[in-house]
Design a protein around this motif. Structure first.
Motif, PDB file in Angstrom:
ATOM      1  N   TYR A   1      10.388   5.320   1.104  1.00 47.18           N
ATOM      2  CA  TYR A   1       9.823   7.286   1.457  1.00 47.18           C
ATOM      3  C   TYR A   1      10.957   7.710   0.296  1.00 47.18           C
ATOM      4  O   TYR A   1      11.985   7.010   0.452  1.00 47.18           O
ATOM      5  CB  TYR A   1      10.498   8.051   2.850  1.00 47.18           C
ATOM      6  N   ALA A   2       9.626   8.293  -0.434  1.00 49.81           N
ATOM      7  CA  ALA A   2      10.432   9.697  -1.377  1.00 49.81           C
ATOM      8  C   ALA A   2      11.760  10.705   0.023  1.00 49.81           C
ATOM      9  O   ALA A   2      11.242  10.369   0.722  1.00 49.81           O
ATOM     10  CB  ALA A   2       9.250  10.306  -1.530  1.00 49.81           C
ATOM     11  N   ASP A   3      12.495  10.749  -0.745  1.00 45.93           N
ATOM     12  CA  ASP A   3      13.805  11.583  -0.675  1.00 45.93           C
ATOM     13  C   ASP A   3      13.100  12.699  -0.267  1.00 45.93           C
ATOM     14  O   ASP A   3      13.807  13.195   1.525  1.00 45.93           O
ATOM     15  CB  ASP A   3      14.573  12.023  -1.053  1.00 45.93           C
ATOM     16  N   SER A   4      12.066  13.281  -0.375  1.00 47.87           N
ATOM     17  CA  SER A   4      12.153  14.480   0.159  1.00 47.87           C
ATOM     18  C   SER A   4      11.093  14.741   1.223  1.00 47.87           C
ATOM     19  O   SER A   4      10.890  15.589   1.937  1.00 47.87           O
ATOM     20  CB  SER A   4      10.908  15.317  -1.032  1.00 47.87           C
ATOM     21  N   VAL A   5      10.532  14.289   2.182  1.00 41.39           N
ATOM     22  CA  VAL A   5       9.900  14.010   2.993  1.00 41.39           C
ATOM     23  C   VAL A   5      10.450  12.854   4.086  1.00 41.39           C
ATOM     24  O   VAL A   5       9.827  12.424   4.913  1.00 41.39           O
ATOM     25  CB  VAL A   5       8.316  12.560   3.121  1.00 41.39           C
ATOM     26  N   LYS A   6      11.187  12.108   4.054  1.00 46.75           N
ATOM     27  CA  LYS A   6      11.956  11.520   4.990  1.00 46.75           C
ATOM     28  C   LYS A   6      12.646  12.356   6.311  1.00 46.75           C
ATOM     29  O   LYS A   6      12.540  13.399   6.206  1.00 46.75           O
ATOM     30  CB  LYS A   6      13.246  10.592   4.611  1.00 46.75           C
ATOM     31  N   GLY A   7      11.717  11.584   7.514  1.00 47.72           N
ATOM     32  CA  GLY A   7      12.028  12.012   8.850  1.00 47.72           C
ATOM     33  C   GLY A   7      10.902  13.071   8.777  1.00 47.72           C
ATOM     34  O   GLY A   7      10.859  13.783   9.825  1.00 47.72           O
TER      35      GLY A   7
ATOM     36  N   ASP B   1       4.661  20.587  -0.049  1.00 53.79           N
ATOM     37  CA  ASP B   1       4.142  18.938   0.253  1.00 53.79           C
ATOM     38  C   ASP B   1       2.936  19.393  -0.485  1.00 53.79           C
ATOM     39  O   ASP B   1       1.804  18.551  -0.709  1.00 53.79           O
ATOM     40  CB  ASP B   1       3.726  19.014   1.779  1.00 53.79           C
ATOM     41  N   THR B   2       2.393  20.457  -1.060  1.00 59.67           N
ATOM     42  CA  THR B   2       1.343  21.075  -1.505  1.00 59.67           C
ATOM     43  C   THR B   2       0.438  19.762  -2.487  1.00 59.67           C
ATOM     44  O   THR B   2       1.565  19.532  -3.301  1.00 59.67           O
ATOM     45  CB  THR B   2       0.841  22.187  -1.474  1.00 59.67           C
TER      46      THR B   2
ATOM     47  N   MET C   1       1.234  -1.199  -0.009  1.00 61.70           N
ATOM     48  CA  MET C   1      -0.032  -0.443   0.350  1.00 61.70           C
ATOM     49  C   MET C   1       0.701   1.580  -0.156  1.00 61.70           C
ATOM     50  O   MET C   1       1.751   1.984   0.839  1.00 61.70           O
ATOM     51  CB  MET C   1      -0.418  -0.497   1.208  1.00 61.70           C
ATOM     52  N   ALA C   2       0.192   2.208  -0.607  1.00 62.42           N
ATOM     53  CA  ALA C   2       1.375   3.485  -0.639  1.00 62.42           C
ATOM     54  C   ALA C   2       0.625   4.395  -0.875  1.00 62.42           C
ATOM     55  O   ALA C   2      -0.243   4.797  -0.936  1.00 62.42           O
ATOM     56  CB  ALA C   2       1.669   3.750  -2.015  1.00 62.42           C
ATOM     57  N   TRP C   3       1.301   5.807  -0.467  1.00 56.92           N
ATOM     58  CA  TRP C   3       0.350   7.415  -0.851  1.00 56.92           C
ATOM     59  C   TRP C   3       1.179   7.599  -1.753  1.00 56.92           C
ATOM     60  O   TRP C   3       1.955   7.425  -2.182  1.00 56.92           O
ATOM     61  CB  TRP C   3       0.764   7.816   0.228  1.00 56.92           C
ATOM     62  N   PHE C   4       0.461   8.387  -2.732  1.00 55.85           N
ATOM     63  CA  PHE C   4       0.519   9.170  -3.886  1.00 55.85           C
ATOM     64  C   PHE C   4       0.541  10.517  -3.749  1.00 55.85           C
ATOM     65  O   PHE C   4      -0.463  11.015  -2.981  1.00 55.85           O
ATOM     66  CB  PHE C   4       0.410   8.342  -5.702  1.00 55.85           C
ATOM     67  N   ARG C   5       0.618  11.674  -4.431  1.00 59.05           N
ATOM     68  CA  ARG C   5       0.819  12.944  -4.722  1.00 59.05           C
ATOM     69  C   ARG C   5       0.608  13.216  -5.736  1.00 59.05           C
ATOM     70  O   ARG C   5       1.200  13.046  -6.472  1.00 59.05           O
ATOM     71  CB  ARG C   5       1.253  14.043  -3.742  1.00 59.05           C
TER      72      ARG C   5
ATOM     73  N   GLY D   1      -8.855  10.192  -3.843  1.00 54.76           N
ATOM     74  CA  GLY D   1      -7.789  11.547  -2.699  1.00 54.76           C
ATOM     75  C   GLY D   1      -8.692  12.273  -1.969  1.00 54.76           C
ATOM     76  O   GLY D   1      -9.650  12.822  -1.786  1.00 54.76           O
ATOM     77  N   THR D   2      -7.254  13.009  -1.578  1.00 56.78           N
ATOM     78  CA  THR D   2      -7.865  14.354   0.159  1.00 56.78           C
ATOM     79  C   THR D   2      -6.831  15.269  -0.790  1.00 56.78           C
ATOM     80  O   THR D   2      -5.703  15.325  -0.617  1.00 56.78           O
ATOM     81  CB  THR D   2      -8.003  13.571   1.130  1.00 56.78           C
ATOM     82  N   GLN D   3      -7.240  16.265  -0.613  1.00 54.83           N
ATOM     83  CA  GLN D   3      -6.358  17.576  -0.757  1.00 54.83           C
ATOM     84  C   GLN D   3      -5.851  18.207   0.437  1.00 54.83           C
ATOM     85  O   GLN D   3      -5.919  18.380   1.041  1.00 54.83           O
ATOM     86  CB  GLN D   3      -7.012  18.844  -1.062  1.00 54.83           C
ATOM     87  N   VAL D   4      -4.283  18.655   0.226  1.00 59.40           N
ATOM     88  CA  VAL D   4      -3.705  19.299   1.431  1.00 59.40           C
ATOM     89  C   VAL D   4      -3.331  20.632   0.735  1.00 59.40           C
ATOM     90  O   VAL D   4      -2.120  20.547  -0.547  1.00 59.40           O
ATOM     91  CB  VAL D   4      -2.518  18.242   1.720  1.00 59.40           C
ATOM     92  N   ALA D   5      -2.724  21.518   1.343  1.00 54.89           N
ATOM     93  CA  ALA D   5      -2.582  22.448   0.933  1.00 54.89           C
ATOM     94  C   ALA D   5      -1.775  23.089   1.927  1.00 54.89           C
ATOM     95  O   ALA D   5      -2.358  23.347   3.453  1.00 54.89           O
ATOM     96  CB  ALA D   5      -3.584  23.745   0.416  1.00 54.89           C
ATOM     97  N   VAL D   6      -0.545  23.687   1.850  1.00 56.28           N
ATOM     98  CA  VAL D   6       0.359  24.366   2.979  1.00 56.28           C
ATOM     99  C   VAL D   6       0.269  25.594   2.500  1.00 56.28           C
ATOM    100  O   VAL D   6       1.421  26.039   1.374  1.00 56.28           O
ATOM    101  CB  VAL D   6       1.885  23.307   3.120  1.00 56.28           C
ATOM    102  N   SER D   7       0.349  26.545   3.252  1.00 60.55           N
ATOM    103  CA  SER D   7       0.948  27.841   2.819  1.00 60.55           C
ATOM    104  C   SER D   7       2.013  28.317   3.690  1.00 60.55           C
ATOM    105  O   SER D   7       2.405  28.036   4.811  1.00 60.55           O
ATOM    106  CB  SER D   7      -0.228  28.768   3.049  1.00 60.55           C
ATOM    107  N   SER D   8       3.216  28.854   3.197  1.00 64.42           N
ATOM    108  CA  SER D   8       3.780  29.546   3.570  1.00 64.42           C
ATOM    109  C   SER D   8       3.863  30.827   4.513  1.00 64.42           C
ATOM    110  O   SER D   8       2.873  31.745   4.559  1.00 64.42           O
ATOM    111  CB  SER D   8       4.984  30.352   2.908  1.00 64.42           C
TER     112      SER D   8
END
Length: 125
Positions: A59-65, A87-88, A34-38, A118-125
């Motif tokens: 894990y993708a390198d961009s999300v490790k840790g 991550d959006t 099973m996996a998560w994609f974005r 799918g479920t939407q994720v939005a990250v603002s700065s």
């Protein structure tokens, strides 16, 4: 009929956290992988994390840790901490019955038989 239903998305500020869930219905066995994609806006879909029937993870390198994938009875989770604007995207869970999540295949979307909406994720700065 197998169904995967995601929830838990939303809008957060950078540095915040979200926990995504993927409820599985219609399948009484353990998926091989099973996996998560974005899919970020304007970009291609990418694998984020995977877990196999032995609870080995990738894990993708961009999300490790920062991200953690885990599963409980009939539900797949993605804990996302220290979120960044990059991550959006639309996050989808996926599953397949037979192909293991090895390092060479877990990010290959065509390997997965079942997908959530799918479920939407939005990250603002």
């Amino acid at each position: 009929q197998v169904q995967l239903v995601e929830s838990g998305g939303g809008s957060v500020q950078a540095g915040g956290s979200l926990r995504l869930s993927c409820a599985v219905a219609g399948y009484g066995y353990t998926f091989a992988c099973m996996a998560w994609f974005r899919q970020p806006p304007g970009k291609e879909r990418e694998g984020v994390a995977s877990i196999d029937s032995f609870e080995n993870t990738n894990y993708a390198d961009s999300v490790k840790g920062r991200f953690t994938i885990d599963n409980a009875k009939n539900t797949l989770y993605l804990q996302m901490n220290s979120l960044k604007p990059e991550d959006t995207g639309m996050y989808s869970c996926a599953a397949n019955r037979f192909i293991r999540c090895d390092s060479g295949s877990w990010q290959m979307a065509p390997n997965f038989e079942y997908w959530g909406q799918g479920t939407q994720v939005a990250v603002s700065s």
